[in-house]
Design an enzyme around this catalytic site. Structure first.
Site, PDB file in Angstrom:
ATOM      1  N   GLU A 261       0.831  -1.203   0.000  1.00 64.78           N
ATOM      2  CA  GLU A 261       0.000   0.000   0.000  1.00 64.78           C
ATOM      3  C   GLU A 261       0.873   1.262   0.000  1.00 64.78           C
ATOM      4  O   GLU A 261       0.875   2.030   0.958  1.00 64.78           O
ATOM      5  CB  GLU A 261      -0.951  -0.021   1.196  1.00 64.78           C
ATOM      6  CG  GLU A 261      -0.274  -0.341   2.507  1.00 64.78           C
ATOM      7  CD  GLU A 261      -1.249  -0.592   3.641  1.00 64.78           C
ATOM      8  OE1 GLU A 261      -1.010  -0.073   4.745  1.00 64.78           O
ATOM      9  OE2 GLU A 261      -2.227  -1.322   3.417  1.00 64.78           O
ATOM     10  N   PRO A 262       1.619   1.481  -1.078  1.00 64.48           N
ATOM     11  CA  PRO A 262       2.499   2.651  -1.133  1.00 64.48           C
ATOM     12  C   PRO A 262       1.725   3.945  -1.337  1.00 64.48           C
ATOM     13  O   PRO A 262       0.730   3.995  -2.061  1.00 64.48           O
ATOM     14  CB  PRO A 262       3.371   2.351  -2.353  1.00 64.48           C
ATOM     15  CG  PRO A 262       2.475   1.538  -3.242  1.00 64.48           C
ATOM     16  CD  PRO A 262       1.654   0.693  -2.305  1.00 64.48           C
ATOM     17  N   GLY A 263       2.182   4.995  -0.689  1.00 62.05           N
ATOM     18  CA  GLY A 263       1.631   6.326  -0.918  1.00 62.05           C
ATOM     19  C   GLY A 263       2.745   7.236  -1.370  1.00 62.05           C
ATOM     20  O   GLY A 263       2.856   7.603  -2.535  1.00 62.05           O
ATOM     21  N   TYR A 304       7.810  17.666  10.606  1.00 62.86           N
ATOM     22  CA  TYR A 304       8.673  16.489  10.626  1.00 62.86           C
ATOM     23  C   TYR A 304      10.161  16.824  10.614  1.00 62.86           C
ATOM     24  O   TYR A 304      10.995  15.927  10.740  1.00 62.86           O
ATOM     25  CB  TYR A 304       8.414  15.608   9.400  1.00 62.86           C
ATOM     26  CG  TYR A 304       7.035  15.029   9.281  1.00 62.86           C
ATOM     27  CD1 TYR A 304       6.369  14.491  10.375  1.00 62.86           C
ATOM     28  CD2 TYR A 304       6.390  14.980   8.043  1.00 62.86           C
ATOM     29  CE1 TYR A 304       5.113  13.949  10.252  1.00 62.86           C
ATOM     30  CE2 TYR A 304       5.130  14.426   7.905  1.00 62.86           C
ATOM     31  CZ  TYR A 304       4.488  13.911   9.020  1.00 62.86           C
ATOM     32  OH  TYR A 304       3.244  13.361   8.886  1.00 62.86           O
ATOM     33  N   CYS A 330       2.031  34.104  10.389  1.00 61.78           N
ATOM     34  CA  CYS A 330       2.370  34.892  11.580  1.00 61.78           C
ATOM     35  C   CYS A 330       2.758  33.937  12.713  1.00 61.78           C
ATOM     36  O   CYS A 330       2.029  33.762  13.696  1.00 61.78           O
ATOM     37  CB  CYS A 330       1.199  35.789  11.979  1.00 61.78           C
ATOM     38  SG  CYS A 330       1.637  36.985  13.239  1.00 61.78           S
TER      39      CYS A 330
END
Length: 408
Positions: A261-263, A304, A330
């Site tokens: 199930e690669p994204g 991340y 901001c």
């Protein structure tokens, strides 16, 4: 036809900035690379993890190549159906959702994947004949940022492999129809041998169930984010895992389907994010390049600590200088610190690489800013696949105070 900086520059002029651009040919080549690596497996299925990038045009592109879908919410399931996927080509792997949502999705006819004992027992007691997949946490991490790792002992994802006896007891008591076992070791797989070790844990778990149809090995394949960056060796993984999977199928006595199930692997490198430089600001120690975007459009560096290669496509051959690239939010809003980039002038267009995964899909309207347009580069042309938001989009669904007062 490979995209060139001049193509991106032309698209920024045509559609404005900021702008997300996706290269259809790169998506296709990544899909074909993965299927080729596992060509020795008789029954292979690729389910695109659509949380990475859920634009309907991208879903339709992959559907046309034969991909299935990996979804994590009923809304993603509905988007998949809207994009033309048949229910049997959609997998639903939620986390922390209610039994009611799982039952709603089940009514749509897609494959259910359950990752906790409580819901498994409740669902099995009510729907013993429904085909169910079980998500196992093997407690193995094959790499990745701590914020996106899911295989560790304290992860909220999956049923602990140490709870396998309890899991088996639930299945036996409810007489559930278990058709698949699933695992996920995290994102950004660095060590293939660790992944293969986790696969052995999945094989061991599978031996407890006699009527399986597939084994789902998740994904988390690492892609390069900068020059000479490490990436998952898909070809080596394909060679080693295919051999071991085929051996297990022989042992099991049935030709199972191998699922990934690669994204990020499919769409990350296909994506570019284009932004215009509003201001070049010299302070006592830093030269800032302030752009017409912020972490509301590309949150990964702030969230991340990810690194996205940045290129000045308005001056690609200019003398390199050091810049800190910042946004207009901001709040502390930094894309890169002290980065070497071709000399930047106000009005230049910067291109951020690897913007196909978790960029638009994690975008927001923070500071009441609009979300940018999305463009698909296909057959040497840019095609608008999502319009730039307007003020009407921003206020849609909001109910003002005067209307509330009038209603009273």
């Amino acid at each position: 036809m490979k995209m060139q900086p001049k193509d991106l520059l032309q698209l920024s002029e045509q559609f404005g900035s900021p702008l997300y651009v996706y290269d259809a040919e790169k998506i296709k080549s990544q899909y074909n690379r993965l299927t080729k690596a596992f060509s020795k497996v008789e029954k292979l299925r690729i389910n695109y993890a659509m949380k990475a990038l859920s634009n309907v045009a991208i879903l339709q592109l992959l559907e046309g190549m034969g991909s299935g879908l990996d979804t994590v919410s009923i809304q993603e399931v509905q988007l998949g159906l809207h994009a033309g996927y048949s229910p049997e080509r959609i997998f639903y792997t939620p986390n922390g959702v209610s039994l009611e949502e799982i039952e709603e999705v089940n009514a749509l006819g897609v494959q259910i994947n359950i990752d906790n004992l409580s819901i498994l027992e409740q669902f099995g007691a009510k729907h013993p004949n429904v085909p169910v997949c079980i998500r196992i946490n093997p407690h193995v991490m094959a790499g990745g940022n701590a914020n996106i790792s899911v295989g560790h002992i304290d992860s909220k994802f999956g049923i602990s492999v140490h709870q396998l006896p309890h899991l088996v007891r639930i299945v036996e008591n409810t007489k559930m129809n278990i058709v698949g076992i699933h695992m996920h070791t995290g994102s950004d797989i660095l060590d293939i041998e660790v992944f293969l070790y986790a696969a052995e844990i999945l094989f061991d778990a599978a031996r407890h169930f006699k009527d399986l149809e597939f084994l789902d090995f998740g994904s988390g394949f690492k892609v390069p984010y900068k020059k000479d960056d490490i990436e998952t060796d898909i070809e080596e993984l394909g060679k080693k895992l295919s051999k071991r999977f085929n051996e297990f199928c022989t042992e099991y006595g049935k030709n199972l389907t191998l699922i990934f199930e690669p994204g990020k692997f499919l769409v990350s490198e296909a994506g570019y994010f284009l932004a215009k430089v509003n201001v070049v600001k010299q302070t006592t120690s830093t030269v800032f390049a302030g752009i017409d975007s912020g972490f509301n459009h590309l949150i990964r560096p702030m969230f991340y600590g990810s690194s996205h290669h940045i290129e000045n496509i308005s001056n690609p051959k200019g003398k390199e200088r050091f810049y800190s690239v910042v946004g207009y939010i901001c709040e502390t809003d930094t894309f890169a610190n002290n980065r070497r980039i071709s000399e930047i002038n106000e009005g230049d267009i910067l291109s951020f690489r690897n913007a196909g995964a978790y960029c638009f899909s994690m975008a927001s309207n923070y500071n009441s800013r609009y979300k940018p347009a999305e463009v698909l580069w296909m057959n040497g042309q840019g095609h608008l696949i999502r319009a730039h938001e307007t003020f009407e989009d921003l206020i849609k669904g909001q109910i003002g105070l005067p209307q509330i007062a009038d209603a009273q």
